[in-house]
Design an enzyme around this catalytic site. Structure first.
Site, PDB file in Angstrom:
ATOM      1  N   SER A 182       1.010  -1.372  -0.098  1.00  0.00           N
ATOM      2  CA  SER A 182       0.169  -0.192   0.102  1.00  0.00           C
ATOM      3  C   SER A 182       0.837   1.081   0.042  1.00  0.00           C
ATOM      4  O   SER A 182       0.458   2.197  -0.623  1.00  0.00           O
ATOM      5  CB  SER A 182      -0.890   0.181   1.093  1.00  0.00           C
ATOM      6  N   GLU A 183       2.101   1.278   0.891  1.00  0.00           N
ATOM      7  CA  GLU A 183       2.986   2.183   0.586  1.00  0.00           C
ATOM      8  C   GLU A 183       4.416   1.893   0.652  1.00  0.00           C
ATOM      9  O   GLU A 183       4.670   0.859   1.456  1.00  0.00           O
ATOM     10  CB  GLU A 183       2.709   3.265   1.720  1.00  0.00           C
ATOM     11  N   THR A 184       5.195   2.560   0.114  1.00  0.00           N
ATOM     12  CA  THR A 184       6.798   2.370   0.199  1.00  0.00           C
ATOM     13  C   THR A 184       7.256   3.761   0.313  1.00  0.00           C
ATOM     14  O   THR A 184       7.007   4.772  -0.305  1.00  0.00           O
ATOM     15  CB  THR A 184       7.293   1.886  -1.067  1.00  0.00           C
TER      16      THR A 184
END
Length: 277
Positions: free
Chosen positions: A47-49
């Site tokens: 979902s996020e990096t």
């Protein structure tokens, strides 16, 4: 291609091993281009990096850039905590004894140690207030619930752009089968109280193009700012998220003596290594 960069993958808001929401963290990313950041975020497919960079604002300990597989975000909650955890674990030294200061797209965000983990100060809203009737009808139709179980609605946008819906009971939240096509571009968060449940509230987050997010710091922060200030929720409570996805997210919300709202949970590094970008 750059030389290998230090890499961490951190489980955030978990209540046990790999039970929360993972975030990929790339350290010392000052030479990584925007295109490489976007490509790596698409490749991790989390979902996020995030990418840790030297700060550019006075008082900040580090700068953070946050990418979904599709876009860059000015703020997100679980990446904030996971990245702060990774930064500390890899030798980061805060300028202040009491808190870490993160620079990101919405400005400076404070982070502190809390209940065995970390907590961030819930940021101000970019957009808040009542939801117009047409948009609310669209949101209710997209999550497939009867209008009479909606207790309240509000824009609670602190970066990702959440529309928040408070439902009557946690069982209604757990029963939702969302229609992502019907959402259009709406990011919808739902929350409702438990009756003798494992937490005070149940939360779910629905994002078109991505799906359901396991445990969402920005959404929980938005709900906290809205509901505590409206005297709907108590100044201190717990929220569970990820249940339908077989996760065990555990979010703690606390209002301090100065009225600042803190959203926290446990962070655990699951993977340590290096990344070639």
């Amino acid at each position: 291609m750059h030389d290998s960069l230090r890499f961490s993958q951190v489980d955030v808001f978990g209540s046990g091993p790999i039970s929360g929401n993972p975030v990929a963290v790339v350290h010392h990313a000052e030479l990584v281009s925007d295109a490489q950041m976007r490509a790596f975020a698409q490749w991790t497919n989390l979902s996020e990096t995030t990418f840790l960079l030297p700060p550019t604002q006075p008082g900040a300990d580090y700068r953070l850039r946050i990418f979904t597989p599709n876009e860059e975000l000015p703020f997100a909650g679980h990446p904030t905590l996971g990245s702060a955890h990774a930064w500390l674990e890899n030798g980061g030294q805060p300028r202040c004894d009491k808190c870490i200061v993160q620079e990101c797209g919405i400005g400076l965000v404070k982070i502190q140690r809390s209940e065995g983990g970390l907590a961030f100060s819930a940021p101000d809203f970019i957009k808040a207030g009542s939801v117009d009737a047409v948009t609310l009808e669209k949101a209710v139709r997209a999550i497939g619930v009867q209008p009479d179980i909606i207790v309240a609605s509000n824009w609670i946008d602190n970066g990702p752009g959440w529309l928040g819906l408070l439902l009557a009971d946690a069982q209604h939240v757990l029963a939702i089968e969302p229609d992502y096509a019907a959402m259009g571009t709406l990011n919808i968060g739902v929350m409702a109280p438990h009756r003798n449940g494992p937490a005070d509230y149940e939360v779910r987050a629905f994002v078109p193009g991505i799906g359901e997010d396991p445990v969402t710091g920005s959404l929980n922060a938005g709900f906290a700012r809205w509901l505590i200030h409206a005297n709907i929720a108590p100044s201190r409570y717990t929220a569970r998220q990820g249940t339908v996805m077989r996760r065990k997210g555990d979010v703690h919300v606390l209002t301090d003596e100065e009225g600042e709202i803190w959203v926290g949970g446990i962070c655990t590094t699951v993977i340590r290594g290096s990344a070639q970008l």
